[in-house]
Design an enzyme around this catalytic site. Structure first.
Site, PDB file in Angstrom:
ATOM      1  N   SER A 105       0.830  -1.201   0.000  1.00 29.93           N
ATOM      2  CA  SER A 105       0.000   0.000   0.000  1.00 29.93           C
ATOM      3  C   SER A 105       0.865   1.252   0.000  1.00 29.93           C
ATOM      4  O   SER A 105       0.572   2.230  -0.701  1.00 29.93           O
ATOM      5  CB  SER A 105      -0.932  -0.002   1.218  1.00 29.93           C
ATOM      6  OG  SER A 105      -1.798   1.107   1.196  1.00 29.93           O
ATOM      7  N   ALA A 106       1.956   1.226   0.780  1.00 30.05           N
ATOM      8  CA  ALA A 106       2.872   2.373   0.838  1.00 30.05           C
ATOM      9  C   ALA A 106       3.535   2.606  -0.516  1.00 30.05           C
ATOM     10  O   ALA A 106       3.600   3.742  -1.002  1.00 30.05           O
ATOM     11  CB  ALA A 106       3.933   2.142   1.918  1.00 30.05           C
ATOM     12  N   TRP A 132       2.427   1.706  -3.404  1.00 32.89           N
ATOM     13  CA  TRP A 132       1.387   2.154  -4.326  1.00 32.89           C
ATOM     14  C   TRP A 132       1.205   3.669  -4.241  1.00 32.89           C
ATOM     15  O   TRP A 132       1.019   4.338  -5.268  1.00 32.89           O
ATOM     16  CB  TRP A 132       0.076   1.438  -3.994  1.00 32.89           C
ATOM     17  CG  TRP A 132      -1.095   1.816  -4.839  1.00 32.89           C
ATOM     18  CD1 TRP A 132      -1.262   1.568  -6.169  1.00 32.89           C
ATOM     19  CD2 TRP A 132      -2.286   2.492  -4.410  1.00 32.89           C
ATOM     20  NE1 TRP A 132      -2.483   2.054  -6.591  1.00 32.89           N
ATOM     21  CE2 TRP A 132      -3.123   2.613  -5.540  1.00 32.89           C
ATOM     22  CE3 TRP A 132      -2.720   2.991  -3.177  1.00 32.89           C
ATOM     23  CZ2 TRP A 132      -4.377   3.234  -5.468  1.00 32.89           C
ATOM     24  CZ3 TRP A 132      -3.964   3.603  -3.117  1.00 32.89           C
ATOM     25  CH2 TRP A 132      -4.782   3.717  -4.245  1.00 32.89           C
ATOM     26  N   HIS A 133       1.291   4.225  -3.041  1.00 33.19           N
ATOM     27  CA  HIS A 133       1.143   5.668  -2.872  1.00 33.19           C
ATOM     28  C   HIS A 133       2.354   6.436  -3.403  1.00 33.19           C
ATOM     29  O   HIS A 133       2.218   7.570  -3.854  1.00 33.19           O
ATOM     30  CB  HIS A 133       0.940   6.016  -1.395  1.00 33.19           C
ATOM     31  CG  HIS A 133      -0.453   5.755  -0.901  1.00 33.19           C
ATOM     32  ND1 HIS A 133      -0.866   4.516  -0.466  1.00 33.19           N
ATOM     33  CD2 HIS A 133      -1.525   6.574  -0.780  1.00 33.19           C
ATOM     34  CE1 HIS A 133      -2.140   4.589  -0.100  1.00 33.19           C
ATOM     35  NE2 HIS A 133      -2.562   5.820  -0.276  1.00 33.19           N
ATOM     36  N   GLY A 134       3.550   5.836  -3.342  1.00 32.27           N
ATOM     37  CA  GLY A 134       4.757   6.519  -3.811  1.00 32.27           C
ATOM     38  C   GLY A 134       5.936   6.207  -2.909  1.00 32.27           C
ATOM     39  O   GLY A 134       5.752   5.821  -1.755  1.00 32.27           O
TER      40      GLY A 134
END
Length: 464
Positions: free
Chosen positions: A354-355, A357-359
């Site tokens: 998830s991290a 995916w955010h950048g």
């Protein structure tokens, strides 16, 4: 026209680029509404794809569609040429491409400074492309080896290219989600499944639910515009912040996170209205009599569920709901070894994905690692609560309150990293409150091993 946009943008305190995006984003509501009047399956797919392309062009320029074309085509080619491995190929190629775009555009810095670019839409598109490929891969597997979600979403037949483009860019839904499945998109377009004629009556009216979502969006924006001037992120770097005591700093961190969340509530409420009014947001009927339509497929956030969460464990169920569901189905559950229970590894790996995916900003990494610790700590409190006998109701209520206060503290402490992104600044702000939001979860996790909780039921059985 450009001068008028500059005037309007200045009056509401945003850049012209952000204003252009917001206008196109709000336009997804009437665009999705018009989809209902397009006759025939093929025209509907064409309309879905074309409207998505047009909105992307108007919002981000022609380069955005070229940016989106890469993962879309890579995913489709993988499904055509290498079905047994198309899921894993699409997963790593799409994530690799997304990370490259994050680094190239430095999207986190742009968003932090009030800018906008197409990488936010690319994030949503990445999840849709991956889920489609994995579900097509699952179509080769034996049904008895699949989980319920896999059985429901797997694709036996390869979608046509126009169906695939319609799914990926559907009426601008790639701007901010919510993420939905290819199988649902096809059944919605073809009037099958829950969208087929039902004995419970005609197709449900979406207008009441749409108006509720629009009202929620308006309230969310009003709250955000009211709160943000009182709790600017710039305050963290001002000398006055360092002069405050522990509790004042902690309360400001809470209010900064609380204020920032209303921006996301606005975005997700608009996307919810768009998906509902198209009909795609319909997710079935309630069991009550008379039955009422449910619109859960469009729902991305439960505002009261987030702000009044009794436990950190429920946060993925009420915040960015559809992405959390995607992470559960395509990361968390697939890391569980058959016959074994999931543990901290699966949780941490999911939060890490998830991290990424955010950048690739340190603040994102810190936030999602913190989230894994937060959830693990909350589970310990919950197990202790469940171990308390029913005749000790007051103690149970105290533990429920402790879990609520713990979630409130650690969530907003962790959110600081998500907001400021910079490693040095994030650690300095965590340190300004003595790393309390890190120390408390780790202490709880360790205490969970020292003071293991035994269910109250088993104790009662032993006494009997």
């Amino acid at each position: 026209m450009e001068l008028d946009m500059e005037t309007v943008a200045a009056s509401i305190g945003v850049s012209v680029a952000v204003l252009r995006f917001l206008l196109c984003f709000v336009a997804t509501i009437p665009v999705s509404f018009l989809w209902r009047f397009v006759p025939g399956r093929l025209p509907k797919h064409v309309y879905s794809a074309f409207s998505g392309v047009l909105l992307s062009y108007l919002s981000f320029g022609v380069s955005s569609n070229l940016l989106f074309l890469v993962p879309i085509l890579v995913g489709y080619v993988a499904m055509v040429l290498c079905r047994p491995k198309c899921g894993i190929i699409t997963f790593f190629s799409s994530f690799g491409y997304l990370i490259g775009c994050h680094v190239y555009y430095m999207s986190g810095d742009a968003w932090k400074e009030g800018g906008i670019d197409a990488t936010g839409a690319l994030m949503v598109l990445t999840l849709k492309v991956i889920s489609c490929a994995i579900n097509y891969n699952d179509g080769l597997l034996k049904e008895e080896d699949l989980r319920e979600a896999q059985k429901k979403n797997r694709l036996i037949k390869l979608p046509s290219l126009i169906e695939y483009f319609g799914y990926c860019l559907c009426c601008g839904s790639h701007f901010a989600g919510p993420v939905f499945e290819m199988k649902d998109y096809l059944e919605w377009t073809e009037g099958k499944g829950i969208w087929a004629h039902s004995d419970k009556g005609p197709s449900p009216s979406p207008y009441g639910a749409t108006l509720r979502a629009i009202l929620q969006a308006a309230i969310s924006m009003a709250v955000y515009l009211y709160l943000v001037p009182y709790h600017p992120l710039s305050r963290f770097s001002e000398p006055i912040y360092q002069e405050w005591g522990f509790w004042r700093r902690l309360s400001f961190q809470y209010m900064s996170g609380f204020s920032a969340r209303w921006k996301y509530y606005f975005i997700w409420s608009i996307s919810e209205a768009s998906i509902i009014i198209s009909g795609l947001g319909f997710s079935g009927w309630t069991e009550f009599s008379p039955p009422k339509p449910k619109w859960d497929r469009a729902k991305n956030v439960d505002i009261l569920g987030v702000e009044l969460a009794k436990s950190s464990v429920v946060l993925p169920l009420v915040w960015n709901i559809q992405v959390s569901t995607w992470l559960r189905h395509y990361v968390y559950e697939r890391l569980i070894t058959k016959g074994k229970k999931p543990g901290f590894f699966q949780l941490l790996a999911t939060q890490t994905i998830s991290a990424v995916w955010h950048g690739l900003y340190p603040g994102y990494m810190l936030f999602f690692v913190q989230s894994a610790l937060m959830i693990a700590g909350s589970r310990v409190i919950y197990r202790w609560e469940q171990a308390i006998p029913t005749n000790m109701g007051l103690v149970k209520k105290v533990l429920v309150f402790i879990n609520f206060a713990y979630t409130l503290l650690v969530l907003n402490y962790s959110a600081v990293g998500f907001l400021v992104l910079n490693l040095r600044e994030s650690l300095a702000l965590y340190g300004s409150v003595y790393y309390s939001g890190t120390i408390v979860p780790i202490t709880l996790i360790l205490l969970g091993y020292i003071i293991p909780a035994k269910p109250a039921r088993s104790k009662a059985r032993k006494e009997q």
